[in-house]
Design an enzyme around this catalytic site. Sequence first.
Site: not given
Length: 313
Positions: A134, A137-138
Amino acid sequence: MVKIYDIVIIGGGPAGLSAGLYGSRAKLDVLVIEKAKFGGQTTTTAELENYPGSIPDCTGPALSKRMHEQAEEFGTEFVKDEVVSVDFSGDIKFINGKDAQYQGRSVIITTGAEPRLAGFGEEMEFRARGVSYCATCDADFFEGLDVAVIGGGDSAIDEAIYLTKFAETVTVIHRRDALRAAKSLQERAFNNPKIKFIWDTVPVTAYGDEILEGLEVKNVKTGELSKLEVNGVFVFVGLDPITEAFKGQVELDESGYIPTDVEMKTNVPGVFAAGDVRVTPLRQVITAAADGAISAISAEKYITEKEANLVQA
């Protein structure tokens, strides 16, 4: 005698925990069934900086634990079991687990979707330590670093473009000699100076000491092995919705996801779906939690209307 719950929630990720909290706060009898860890994929996220209001250095496991505690404080019941089949044909819904059968006046499906693994060596060992599924997300953990993206479809190229906002370089590794992504995405990627491409190549194994340091890759045409030094690897070879147990019981789209309306209603009265398992343009903790809240309110409304109809009858 088997207890009949007002709401049975299948899946204990952010959507399921949020639905449990909202359902229990509405004074309904709520059960959450989870086969693995409460919190779902969130528990694999080392840091969680993009959830609004989260404390500094918030981790996926910590947020999941608090969500679980909140729902439990309001009376949500929890059980560890794996759902293998269901029967949604009647007013009472039957949920068959490996260990027991459960019954509910309504059901909320929050089983989620799992990233399809690329299948290279040490992939799982370096998950959350350099291997991610993701970018949203990261990506910010890789500010100024070199990363690789595995895949050649819309998601892979879209995420590669997104990663260029953070990473120094983004190397797309694709097993073919042409991308499958939409032409507009391809043009943007080819015109981005931060994006490089390695064609006809697959990852063989990840390596590093504690955290990822690189990938060994193989050219599928020549068989040649080489090493690519990167600090992160983002895998985008698809998602698989966890809906096997619901086939023939609720409508699924061609990819196996559950279509819903804005109230999280499926095509079956009394059955709702929330989070990553449903057809949705964004799969994040915040959207899953919102879906869960909506689905619980919709389930409460469904139960109230059913009871009112019974009284009138």
